[in-house]
Enzyme design. Sequence first.
Site, PDB file in Angstrom:
ATOM      1  N   ASP A  86       0.792  -0.879   0.059  1.00  0.00           N
ATOM      2  CA  ASP A  86       0.389   0.340   0.046  1.00  0.00           C
ATOM      3  C   ASP A  86       1.200   0.694  -0.377  1.00  0.00           C
ATOM      4  O   ASP A  86       1.454   1.427   0.878  1.00  0.00           O
ATOM      5  CB  ASP A  86      -0.698  -0.066   1.202  1.00  0.00           C
ATOM      6  CG  ASP A  86      -2.088   0.743   1.118  1.00  0.00           C
ATOM      7  OD1 ASP A  86      -1.971   1.634   0.150  1.00  0.00           O
ATOM      8  OD2 ASP A  86      -2.471   1.116   2.103  1.00  0.00           O
ATOM      9  N   ASP A 112      -2.660   2.219  -6.001  1.00  0.00           N
ATOM     10  CA  ASP A 112      -1.745   2.855  -4.818  1.00  0.00           C
ATOM     11  C   ASP A 112      -1.771   1.500  -4.072  1.00  0.00           C
ATOM     12  O   ASP A 112      -1.379   1.488  -3.433  1.00  0.00           O
ATOM     13  CB  ASP A 112      -2.078   3.664  -4.265  1.00  0.00           C
ATOM     14  CG  ASP A 112      -3.231   3.882  -3.586  1.00  0.00           C
ATOM     15  OD1 ASP A 112      -4.209   2.898  -4.007  1.00  0.00           O
ATOM     16  OD2 ASP A 112      -3.655   4.958  -2.216  1.00  0.00           O
ATOM     17  N   GLU A 113      -2.559   0.562  -4.805  1.00  0.00           N
ATOM     18  CA  GLU A 113      -2.131  -1.092  -3.316  1.00  0.00           C
ATOM     19  C   GLU A 113      -2.496  -1.924  -4.475  1.00  0.00           C
ATOM     20  O   GLU A 113      -3.251  -1.922  -5.236  1.00  0.00           O
ATOM     21  CB  GLU A 113      -2.922  -0.211  -2.225  1.00  0.00           C
ATOM     22  CG  GLU A 113      -4.468  -0.612  -3.422  1.00  0.00           C
ATOM     23  CD  GLU A 113      -5.786  -0.672  -1.693  1.00  0.00           C
ATOM     24  OE1 GLU A 113      -5.121  -1.579  -0.530  1.00  0.00           O
ATOM     25  OE2 GLU A 113      -6.556  -0.026  -1.447  1.00  0.00           O
TER      26      GLU A 113
END
Length: 366
Positions: A14, A108-109
Amino acid sequence: MELDLPLRKIIHVDMDAFYASVEQRDNPELQGKPIAVGGGSKRGVVSAASYEARKFGVRSAMAGYIAKRNCPDLIFVRPRYDRYQEVSHQIRDIFFEYTDLVEPLSLDEAYLDVTQNKKGNPSATLIAKEIRKKILDKTGLTASAGISINKFIAKVASDYNKPNGQKTVNPEEVIAFLEKLDIRKFYGVGKVTAEKMYKLGIFTGIDLKEKSLEFLDQHFGKSGRYYYYVVRGVHTSEVKPHRIPKSVGAERTFSENLSSEVFMLERLDHIANELERRLEKSKIAGKTITLKIKYSDFTLQTRSKTLPYFVSKKELILETAKELLYQSKLENSVRLLGISLANLNTEKKKEESPKESVMVQLKFDF
């Protein structure tokens, strides 16, 4: 309850305040300052906040004017989604150096299954550390990671040592970790569910574990079974590298409420144009068109129509959206309009894609 289930080595990576961190990296004048990506107007919304801004209680999805009230020195930056996507691809390339079993959740993860990996490294903990270092060296951005036997625990663990940290929950530590866990930390337990659990005397994992399956089914419906098993460390969902979208959409929030359907049609034209662009980029078409209407009092209404054929062109989408707009009288002035396409032509692909399963020994090093 002991279940002889296959254990996997799962990493959840993350990025730390991703959008805001990209903006701070690209503009040195913003480094160390409280910034929010999004709009600061009365109608604006925060998409992301830097850690400097979070200290003042600024959070994503917060109204811009409230964020500014909480942090008078807050600097608003317009989002650059193309830039975030570009950096996200760089990060994803690093993931693929280790495994092809990568399941992105957003820009983003992502989840990575490194049970069997390209480096032949038996330690998921060391792999996570390597990946985070490579991300920092390549992009100048920090990432946090959670490492454990399944996706649920890995995701919970990734939030433990943020920012720029990681946490491993080894197989023998899983039950104790979950029993001590605050119920609000359980992935899938939102604010409303947490409040309901509090009223039932459930505050930690061990409180949840004491409840029977029948009790949880009675109070939480289908989610009851999920809660019953995850608190026992059972979460069998595999890392799925080819996540196929169920719908594609575009929407706009307006600076002023719209009460004239003429102005709404003009906005729908722009929205349909953006939706067509996204569909062409992904080579997707669909049959079910949904018009989303959010009124000035924040009530939400959706109107849908399923066509007998797949569509992806703006003209056909807009024609149906107009029809849905005139379907019934609007209840109030409108602050947001959106169009989405579902019942996609990707469903057949999903049925054809093979499932992958990794069976390993019950005991191994993390």
